[in-house]
Design an enzyme around this catalytic site. Structure first.
Site, PDB file in Angstrom:
ATOM      1  N   HIS A  21     -35.566  29.581 -17.334  1.00 33.86           N
ATOM      2  CA  HIS A  21     -36.389  30.253 -16.328  1.00 33.86           C
ATOM      3  C   HIS A  21     -35.511  31.101 -15.418  1.00 33.86           C
ATOM      4  O   HIS A  21     -34.283  31.043 -15.485  1.00 33.86           O
ATOM      5  CB  HIS A  21     -37.237  29.261 -15.529  1.00 33.86           C
ATOM      6  CG  HIS A  21     -36.483  28.235 -14.746  1.00 33.86           C
ATOM      7  ND1 HIS A  21     -35.698  28.537 -13.651  1.00 33.86           N
ATOM      8  CD2 HIS A  21     -36.412  26.884 -14.891  1.00 33.86           C
ATOM      9  CE1 HIS A  21     -35.186  27.418 -13.154  1.00 33.86           C
ATOM     10  NE2 HIS A  21     -35.592  26.398 -13.890  1.00 33.86           N
ATOM     11  N   CYS A  78     -32.583  22.370 -15.919  1.00 31.50           N
ATOM     12  CA  CYS A  78     -33.032  23.546 -16.663  1.00 31.50           C
ATOM     13  C   CYS A  78     -31.886  24.551 -16.792  1.00 31.50           C
ATOM     14  O   CYS A  78     -30.817  24.363 -16.229  1.00 31.50           O
ATOM     15  CB  CYS A  78     -34.214  24.212 -15.947  1.00 31.50           C
ATOM     16  SG  CYS A  78     -35.714  23.223 -15.982  1.00 31.50           S
TER      17      CYS A  78
END
Length: 194
Positions: free
Chosen positions: A143, A170
Protein backbone atom coordinates in the site's frame (compact mmCIF):
# COMPACT_ATOMS: atom_id res chain seq x y z
CA UNK A 1 97.53 10.48 4.02
CA UNK A 2 96.00 9.03 7.14
CA UNK A 3 93.93 12.15 7.63
CA UNK A 4 92.76 12.00 4.04
CA UNK A 5 91.53 8.40 4.56
CA UNK A 6 89.64 9.40 7.67
CA UNK A 7 88.06 12.30 5.82
CA UNK A 8 87.14 10.03 2.90
CA UNK A 9 85.53 7.47 5.27
CA UNK A 10 83.49 10.25 6.92
CA UNK A 11 82.30 11.56 3.53
CA UNK A 12 81.29 8.05 2.41
CA UNK A 13 79.42 7.44 5.68
CA UNK A 14 77.58 10.76 5.34
CA UNK A 15 76.63 9.93 1.74
CA UNK A 16 75.42 6.42 2.65
CA UNK A 17 73.42 7.81 5.58
CA UNK A 18 71.96 10.51 3.32
CA UNK A 19 70.83 7.97 0.73
CA UNK A 20 69.33 5.75 3.42
CA UNK A 21 67.34 8.61 4.97
CA UNK A 22 66.16 9.69 1.51
CA UNK A 23 64.84 6.17 0.77
CA UNK A 24 62.96 6.03 4.07
CA UNK A 25 61.34 9.40 3.39
CA UNK A 26 60.30 8.32 -0.14
CA UNK A 27 58.71 5.09 1.14
CA UNK A 28 56.80 6.91 3.89
CA UNK A 29 55.44 9.58 1.55
CA UNK A 30 54.44 6.98 -1.07
CA UNK A 31 52.08 5.36 1.48
CA UNK A 32 50.33 8.65 2.29
CA UNK A 33 47.37 10.00 0.33
CA UNK A 34 48.23 13.47 -0.90
CA UNK A 35 45.94 16.21 0.36
CA UNK A 36 45.07 17.25 -3.20
CA UNK A 37 43.82 13.71 -3.98
CA UNK A 38 41.70 13.66 -0.83
CA UNK A 39 40.04 16.95 -1.71
CA UNK A 40 39.35 15.89 -5.31
CA UNK A 41 37.47 12.71 -4.35
CA UNK A 42 34.10 12.58 -6.07
CA UNK A 43 31.11 13.40 -3.94
CA UNK A 44 27.97 11.63 -5.07
CA UNK A 45 24.91 13.03 -3.30
CA UNK A 46 22.29 10.60 -2.04
CA UNK A 47 19.18 10.70 -4.18
CA UNK A 48 16.32 12.34 -2.34
CA UNK A 49 13.33 9.97 -2.19
CA UNK A 50 10.08 11.57 -3.26
CA UNK A 51 7.38 9.46 -1.59
CA UNK A 52 4.70 10.81 -3.95
CA UNK A 53 6.47 9.92 -7.23
CA UNK A 54 7.60 6.72 -9.00
CA UNK A 55 10.80 5.30 -7.55
CA UNK A 56 12.59 5.32 -10.90
CA UNK A 57 12.80 7.85 -13.69
CA UNK A 58 11.90 5.24 -16.31
CA UNK A 59 8.49 3.85 -17.22
CA UNK A 60 6.96 1.00 -15.25
CA UNK A 61 7.19 -2.37 -17.01
CA UNK A 62 4.27 -3.64 -19.08
CA UNK A 63 3.49 -6.84 -17.18
CA UNK A 64 1.65 -8.29 -20.21
CA UNK A 65 5.07 -8.55 -21.85
CA UNK A 66 6.43 -10.44 -18.82
CA UNK A 67 4.00 -13.26 -17.95
CA UNK A 68 6.40 -14.75 -15.38
CA UNK A 69 7.08 -11.49 -13.53
CA UNK A 70 7.20 -11.60 -9.74
CA UNK A 71 7.81 -9.28 -6.79
CA UNK A 72 11.01 -9.62 -4.78
CA UNK A 73 10.81 -7.79 -1.43
CA UNK A 74 14.20 -7.27 0.23
CA UNK A 75 13.59 -6.26 3.85
CA UNK A 76 17.27 -5.53 4.59
CA UNK A 77 17.57 -3.10 1.65
CA UNK A 78 13.99 -1.75 1.92
CA UNK A 79 13.41 -2.36 -1.80
CA UNK A 80 10.84 -4.14 -3.96
CA UNK A 81 12.18 -5.49 -7.24
CA UNK A 82 9.79 -6.27 -10.08
CA UNK A 83 11.56 -9.21 -11.73
CA UNK A 84 11.19 -11.46 -14.72
CA UNK A 85 13.32 -14.49 -13.90
CA UNK A 86 16.48 -12.96 -12.44
CA UNK A 87 16.24 -9.76 -14.50
CA UNK A 88 15.21 -6.66 -12.54
CA UNK A 89 12.57 -4.76 -14.52
CA UNK A 90 11.92 -2.03 -11.96
CA UNK A 91 13.05 -1.12 -8.43
CA UNK A 92 10.78 0.51 -5.84
CA UNK A 93 11.58 2.06 -2.49
CA UNK A 94 9.65 0.48 0.37
CA UNK A 95 9.35 0.33 4.14
CA UNK A 96 8.58 -3.04 5.69
CA UNK A 97 7.72 -4.13 9.25
CA UNK A 98 9.74 -2.92 12.20
CA UNK A 99 10.16 -6.42 13.65
CA UNK A 100 8.91 -8.53 16.58
CA UNK A 101 5.14 -8.00 16.71
CA UNK A 102 5.25 -5.82 13.58
CA UNK A 103 7.46 -8.01 11.37
CA UNK A 104 6.86 -8.52 7.68
CA UNK A 105 6.59 -12.30 7.26
CA UNK A 106 9.33 -13.86 5.15
CA UNK A 107 8.48 -16.52 2.59
CA UNK A 108 6.78 -17.07 -0.76
CA UNK A 109 3.24 -15.77 -1.19
CA UNK A 110 0.87 -14.90 -4.03
CA UNK A 111 -1.20 -11.78 -4.70
CA UNK A 112 -4.70 -12.34 -3.35
CA UNK A 113 -8.05 -11.11 -4.65
CA UNK A 114 -8.54 -8.36 -2.05
CA UNK A 115 -7.58 -4.82 -3.09
CA UNK A 116 -8.95 -1.32 -2.59
CA UNK A 117 -8.38 2.40 -2.95
CA UNK A 118 -8.38 3.34 0.75
CA UNK A 119 -8.53 1.85 4.23
CA UNK A 120 -8.19 3.20 7.75
CA UNK A 121 -7.27 1.17 10.84
CA UNK A 122 -8.72 2.72 13.99
CA UNK A 123 -6.36 0.71 16.26
CA UNK A 124 -3.13 1.94 14.64
CA UNK A 125 -4.49 5.38 13.76
CA UNK A 126 -3.24 4.97 10.21
CA UNK A 127 -4.68 4.17 6.83
CA UNK A 128 -3.33 4.01 3.28
CA UNK A 129 -4.30 4.24 -0.34
CA UNK A 130 -4.04 1.71 -3.19
CA UNK A 131 -3.76 -1.49 -1.19
CA UNK A 132 -3.28 -5.03 -2.53
CA UNK A 133 -3.34 -8.12 -0.30
CA UNK A 134 -0.58 -10.75 -0.42
CA UNK A 135 -1.17 -12.70 2.84
CA UNK A 136 -4.11 -13.51 5.13
CA UNK A 137 -6.71 -11.87 2.87
CA UNK A 138 -6.47 -8.21 3.74
CA UNK A 139 -4.05 -8.38 6.69
CA UNK A 140 -0.67 -8.09 4.91
CA UNK A 141 -0.69 -5.61 2.06
CA UNK A 142 1.26 -3.57 -0.43
CA UNK A 143 0.00 0.00 0.00
CA UNK A 144 0.96 3.67 -0.14
CA UNK A 145 2.76 5.51 2.62
CA UNK A 146 0.34 5.99 5.56
CA UNK A 147 -2.54 8.43 5.79
CA UNK A 148 -4.67 9.78 8.60
CA UNK A 149 -8.41 9.00 8.85
CA UNK A 150 -9.18 11.74 6.32
CA UNK A 151 -6.78 10.35 3.71
CA UNK A 152 -4.06 12.96 4.25
CA UNK A 153 -0.56 11.53 4.01
CA UNK A 154 1.43 11.47 7.25
CA UNK A 155 4.66 13.12 6.09
CA UNK A 156 6.78 12.10 9.08
CA UNK A 157 6.04 8.44 8.23
CA UNK A 158 6.31 8.97 4.46
CA UNK A 159 9.84 10.37 4.85
CA UNK A 160 11.00 6.98 6.19
CA UNK A 161 10.29 5.33 2.81
CA UNK A 162 13.25 3.39 1.48
CA UNK A 163 15.42 4.32 4.46
CA UNK A 164 14.21 2.16 7.33
CA UNK A 165 11.63 -0.41 8.35
CA UNK A 166 8.62 1.56 9.57
CA UNK A 167 5.39 -0.38 9.03
CA UNK A 168 3.25 -2.71 11.15
CA UNK A 169 4.09 -5.59 8.77
CA UNK A 170 2.79 -4.39 5.41
CA UNK A 171 4.98 -3.22 2.53
CA UNK A 172 4.70 0.54 2.15
CA UNK A 173 5.38 2.06 -1.27
CA UNK A 174 5.44 5.54 -2.75
CA UNK A 175 1.99 6.81 -3.76
CA UNK A 176 2.73 6.36 -7.48
CA UNK A 177 4.27 2.87 -7.00
CA UNK A 178 1.32 1.72 -4.85
CA UNK A 179 -1.13 2.97 -7.48
CA UNK A 180 0.78 1.10 -10.20
CA UNK A 181 0.75 -2.12 -8.14
CA UNK A 182 -2.98 -1.64 -7.48
CA UNK A 183 -3.74 -1.14 -11.18
CA UNK A 184 -1.29 -3.59 -12.77
CA UNK A 185 -0.14 -6.44 -10.53
CA UNK A 186 -2.44 -9.40 -11.22
CA UNK A 187 -4.10 -11.86 -8.88
CA UNK A 188 -1.79 -14.83 -8.35
CA UNK A 189 1.53 -13.05 -8.99
CA UNK A 190 4.32 -14.54 -6.88
CA UNK A 191 5.72 -12.45 -4.01
CA UNK A 192 8.98 -13.49 -2.31
CA UNK A 193 9.89 -11.71 0.92
CA UNK A 194 13.33 -12.10 2.51
Amino acid sequence: MRRFRQLLVIVVLVLVAGFGINRVIQRTSANRTPVAQTIRKKFTPTKQINWREPSEDKAYPNLKSYPNAWLDVNTSKQRVYVRSGNKVLYTMYCSTGTGKDNATPHGTYYIQAERGKFFYNQNSGEGAKYWVSWKDHGIYLFHSVPTDKDGNYIESEAKQLGKTAASHGCVRLSVADAKWVYNNVPYGMKVVIH
